[in-house]
Design a protein around this motif. Structure first.
Motif, mmCIF file in Angstrom:
data_model
loop_
_atom_site.group_PDB
_atom_site.id
_atom_site.type_symbol
_atom_site.label_atom_id
_atom_site.label_comp_id
_atom_site.label_asym_id
_atom_site.label_seq_id
_atom_site.Cartn_x
_atom_site.Cartn_y
_atom_site.Cartn_z
ATOM 1 N N MET A 164 0.698 -1.113 -0.144
ATOM 2 C CA MET A 164 0.057 -0.132 -0.114
ATOM 3 C C MET A 164 0.755 1.495 0.017
ATOM 4 O O MET A 164 0.528 2.364 -0.721
ATOM 5 N N ARG A 165 1.871 1.097 0.729
ATOM 6 C CA ARG A 165 2.875 2.344 0.596
ATOM 7 C C ARG A 165 3.343 2.804 -0.804
ATOM 8 O O ARG A 165 3.517 3.696 -1.166
ATOM 9 N N TRP A 166 3.759 1.584 -1.474
ATOM 10 C CA TRP A 166 4.122 1.793 -2.956
ATOM 11 C C TRP A 166 3.070 2.517 -3.679
ATOM 12 O O TRP A 166 3.231 3.271 -4.591
ATOM 13 N N LEU A 167 1.845 1.897 -3.440
ATOM 14 C CA LEU A 167 0.747 2.516 -4.246
ATOM 15 C C LEU A 167 0.219 4.004 -3.970
ATOM 16 O O LEU A 167 0.315 4.675 -4.856
ATOM 17 N N GLN A 168 0.503 4.247 -2.692
ATOM 18 C CA GLN A 168 0.279 5.608 -2.404
ATOM 19 C C GLN A 168 1.357 6.624 -2.912
ATOM 20 O O GLN A 168 1.163 7.724 -3.574
ATOM 21 N N GLU A 169 2.638 6.137 -3.052
ATOM 22 C CA GLU A 169 3.694 7.040 -3.621
ATOM 23 C C GLU A 169 3.474 7.060 -5.122
ATOM 24 O O GLU A 169 3.735 8.216 -5.636
ATOM 25 N N GLU A 170 2.989 5.911 -5.786
ATOM 26 C CA GLU A 170 2.899 5.979 -7.309
ATOM 27 C C GLU A 170 1.664 6.860 -7.343
ATOM 28 O O GLU A 170 1.723 7.551 -8.644
ATOM 29 N N LEU A 171 0.636 6.948 -6.627
ATOM 30 C CA LEU A 171 -0.492 7.781 -7.043
ATOM 31 C C LEU A 171 -0.537 9.198 -6.351
ATOM 32 O O LEU A 171 -1.155 10.116 -6.491
ATOM 33 N N ARG A 172 0.846 9.387 -5.545
ATOM 34 C CA ARG A 172 0.984 10.429 -4.569
ATOM 35 C C ARG A 172 -0.293 11.108 -3.979
ATOM 36 O O ARG A 172 -0.927 12.103 -3.938
ATOM 37 N N MET A 173 -0.666 10.033 -3.221
ATOM 38 C CA MET A 173 -1.926 10.172 -2.188
ATOM 39 C C MET A 173 -1.502 9.639 -0.909
ATOM 40 O O MET A 173 -0.541 9.041 -0.701
ATOM 41 N N THR A 174 -2.054 10.390 0.177
ATOM 42 C CA THR A 174 -2.019 9.940 1.411
ATOM 43 C C THR A 174 -2.995 8.867 1.830
ATOM 44 O O THR A 174 -3.677 8.360 0.970
ATOM 45 N N GLU A 175 -2.520 8.117 2.864
ATOM 46 C CA GLU A 175 -3.403 7.012 3.267
ATOM 47 C C GLU A 175 -4.899 7.232 3.410
ATOM 48 O O GLU A 175 -5.870 6.653 2.812
ATOM 49 N N ARG A 176 -5.225 8.450 4.007
ATOM 50 C CA ARG A 176 -6.856 8.864 3.930
ATOM 51 C C ARG A 176 -7.292 8.845 2.590
ATOM 52 O O ARG A 176 -8.359 8.927 2.352
ATOM 53 N N SER A 177 -6.544 9.940 1.666
ATOM 54 C CA SER A 177 -7.147 9.930 0.423
ATOM 55 C C SER A 177 -7.521 9.048 -0.550
ATOM 56 O O SER A 177 -8.507 8.589 -1.192
ATOM 57 N N LEU A 178 -6.426 7.929 -0.286
ATOM 58 C CA LEU A 178 -6.758 6.547 -1.056
ATOM 59 C C LEU A 178 -7.917 5.896 -0.500
ATOM 60 O O LEU A 178 -8.831 5.350 -1.330
ATOM 61 N N GLN A 179 -8.130 5.851 0.901
ATOM 62 C CA GLN A 179 -9.221 5.470 1.378
ATOM 63 C C GLN A 179 -10.398 5.964 0.917
ATOM 64 O O GLN A 179 -11.604 5.000 0.233
#
Length: 263
Positions: A164-179
């Motif tokens: 999930m950390r890689w995905l957040q970095e790929e999308l340039r999103m915080t964990e909350r925004s991705l949720q």
């Protein structure tokens, strides 16, 4: 028995992942046909006994079953994971683990869709009818969230084992925004969606018999051990892998199981 899977026509490739047809002309006894988690919402036409239904299913995590007796026809159009919002204008998390009757949708009534599906003679006719419906629906659909679609594609492509950390970095999103993104457009949390994709990868391997030991399936698909796989399988199907294999074999052989799993 007829079991077929098709790719959608190019005009629907952005919203439909695949089409599955299951047709059994004669069933012995009454059956519970499981609808296991597939990481995709779906539109399903089902006919068994005297009744037919046209349903929109959201993401299903809890095991769901279709009651079948006498005969069974299931034609399922599996949508892309983020397809509910663009096509139906609803938040994906509002439809999770639900089956919504489509008979009252204005376009369904206008087209007389379910009556035409009931009157169709072949599965191919039903596929063509639903394609025409979805093409009409796409013409007035809202623009889908391409970021959610891209994220879901990455997770599914990694069989649910993407960090999930890689995905957040790929999308340039915080964990909350991705949720929030996944809740609105996919209907599950990123981790929940990953768990369904992981299960689906193990389910496919188990279904084609590509293993010597159940522990091989567990390790191949990122589970800590065989017990971890069994717990996940029971969560998404209500059965252990062994029970699922036995019931599938019985169904394919046309042998009804009595309550409690005995023949």
């Amino acid at each position: 028995m007829i079991l077929q899977e098709f790719l959608p026509p190019p005009v629907l490739a952005d919203v439909v992942s695949s089409i599955t047809v299951l047709q059994v002309d004669r069933l012995l006894g009454e059956w519970d046909v499981p609808l296991v988690a597939k990481a995709m919402p779906s539109i399903v036409y089902q006919s068994s006994g005297p009744g037919t239904r046209l349903l929109l299913y959201g993401q299903n995590v809890a095991p769901m079953v279709v009651k079948a007796e006498g005969h069974l026809t299931l034609v399922a159009w599996f949508l892309k994971p983020h397809g509910l919002g663009p096509l139906f204008g609803i938040r994906a998390d509002e439809a999770t683990d639900l089956g919504v009757d489509l008979d009252h949708l204005p376009l369904v009534r206008e087209m007389g869709l379910r009556e035409r599906l009931d009157g169709a003679v072949t599965a191919n006719e039903r596929v063509r009818l639903m394609e025409a419906f979805l093409i009409r629906l796409c013409a007035v659909a809202r623009e889908g969230n391409r970021i959610a679609g891209y994220a879901a594609q990455l997770i599914a492509g990694g069989n649910g084992m993407l960090a999930m950390r890689w995905l957040q970095e790929e999308l340039r999103m915080t964990e909350r925004s991705l949720q929030r993104l996944f809740a609105e457009h996919v209907g599950l949390s990123p981790k929940g969606y990953s768990r369904v994709c992981q299960f689906q990868a193990a389910f496919r391997q188990l279904s084609i018999g590509n293993f010597l030991r159940l522990s091989d399936v567990a390790y191949d698909n990122g589970y800590a051990d065989q017990s971890h796989l069994i717990r996940a399988f029971r969560e998404f199907t209500g059965l252990t892998p062994t029970e699922y294999i036995e019931r599938t074999a019985a169904f394919l052989a046309g042998v009804a199981l009595e309550p409690g799993g005995t023949r």
